[in-house]
Design a protein around this motif. Structure first.
Motif, PDB file in Angstrom:
ATOM      1  N   GLU A   1    -109.536  -6.598 -61.820  1.00 29.71           N
ATOM      2  CA  GLU A   1    -108.296  -7.106 -62.410  1.00 29.71           C
ATOM      3  C   GLU A   1    -107.729  -6.115 -63.413  1.00 29.71           C
TER       4      GLU A   1
ATOM      5  N   GLU B   1    -105.156  -7.088 -66.036  1.00 32.95           N
ATOM      6  CA  GLU B   1    -104.416  -8.256 -66.512  1.00 32.95           C
ATOM      7  C   GLU B   1    -103.018  -7.906 -66.999  1.00 32.95           C
TER       8      GLU B   1
ATOM      9  N   ASN C   1    -100.841  -7.930 -64.144  1.00 36.03           N
ATOM     10  CA  ASN C   1    -100.969  -9.102 -63.278  1.00 36.03           C
ATOM     11  C   ASN C   1    -101.459  -8.693 -61.881  1.00 36.03           C
TER      12      ASN C   1
ATOM     13  N   GLN D   1    -104.784  -8.172 -59.139  1.00 39.95           N
ATOM     14  CA  GLN D   1    -106.152  -8.528 -58.734  1.00 39.95           C
ATOM     15  C   GLN D   1    -106.400  -8.044 -57.316  1.00 39.95           C
TER      16      GLN D   1
END
Length: 161
Positions: free
Chosen positions: A33, A35, A38, A40
């Motif tokens: 990930e 983050e 955004n 994954q």
């Protein structure tokens, strides 16, 4: 007629049990990930390697990881010389190319790895290399962990490589 009904009921019961198992069972996988972006993806294999250029020595550093059910295991690391960031425990061997290899076998719940253009971070899986540092802004944090999800949910994630 009763035999046909019984067989049909048994078939429906088997089909229902299959779907409950398929959608309900949880299977571990490696999740990558970023983050801040955004992002994954999953690593399908249970082993991978991180490599980068050491910030002080400007030499390549490699770490190999293994997924073992719910944890990651840092199995070994390879570097040119001892210095900042060198593990303090492990079995040391020198390679013919001059590198030092250490067998570590350290258990970890997760990894947080900060990447940048200078360190040239890469994730290597089998014979494929992902130059992850090229895909995200400098100083992005790459979070690597083990997740457990149903096959259905797991299928929804893209493979990293």
């Amino acid at each position: 007629m009763k035999r046909i009904q019984g067989a049909a009921i048994a078939a429906l019961f088997s089909l229902a049990a299959f779907f409950i198992t398929y959608f309900g069972m949880k299977f571990p996988y490696i999740l990558v990930e970023v983050e801040e972006q955004n992002f994954q993806c999953k690593i399908k294999q249970n082993t991978f390697q991180l490599s980068w250029i050491h910030s002080v020595e400007k030499t390549q550093w490699k770490e190999r990881y293994l997924q073992d059910n719910k944890i990651l295991i840092l199995t070994e690391t390879q570097f040119v010389s001892f210095g900042a960031g060198t593990p303090d425990q492990g079995v040391i061997s020198r390679q013919e190319d001059g590198n030092i290899e250490m067998q570590i076998n350290r258990k970890l719940k997760e990894l947080n790895w900060v990447i940048s253009r200078r360190m040239q971070g890469k994730i290597e899986i089998a014979d494929r290399i992902w130059n992850i540092y090229k895909d995200f802004p400098d100083y992005s944090t790459v979070h690597i962990s083990i997740r457990k999800d149903s096959l259905w949910k797991k299928r929804g994630l893209n493979n990293c490589l």
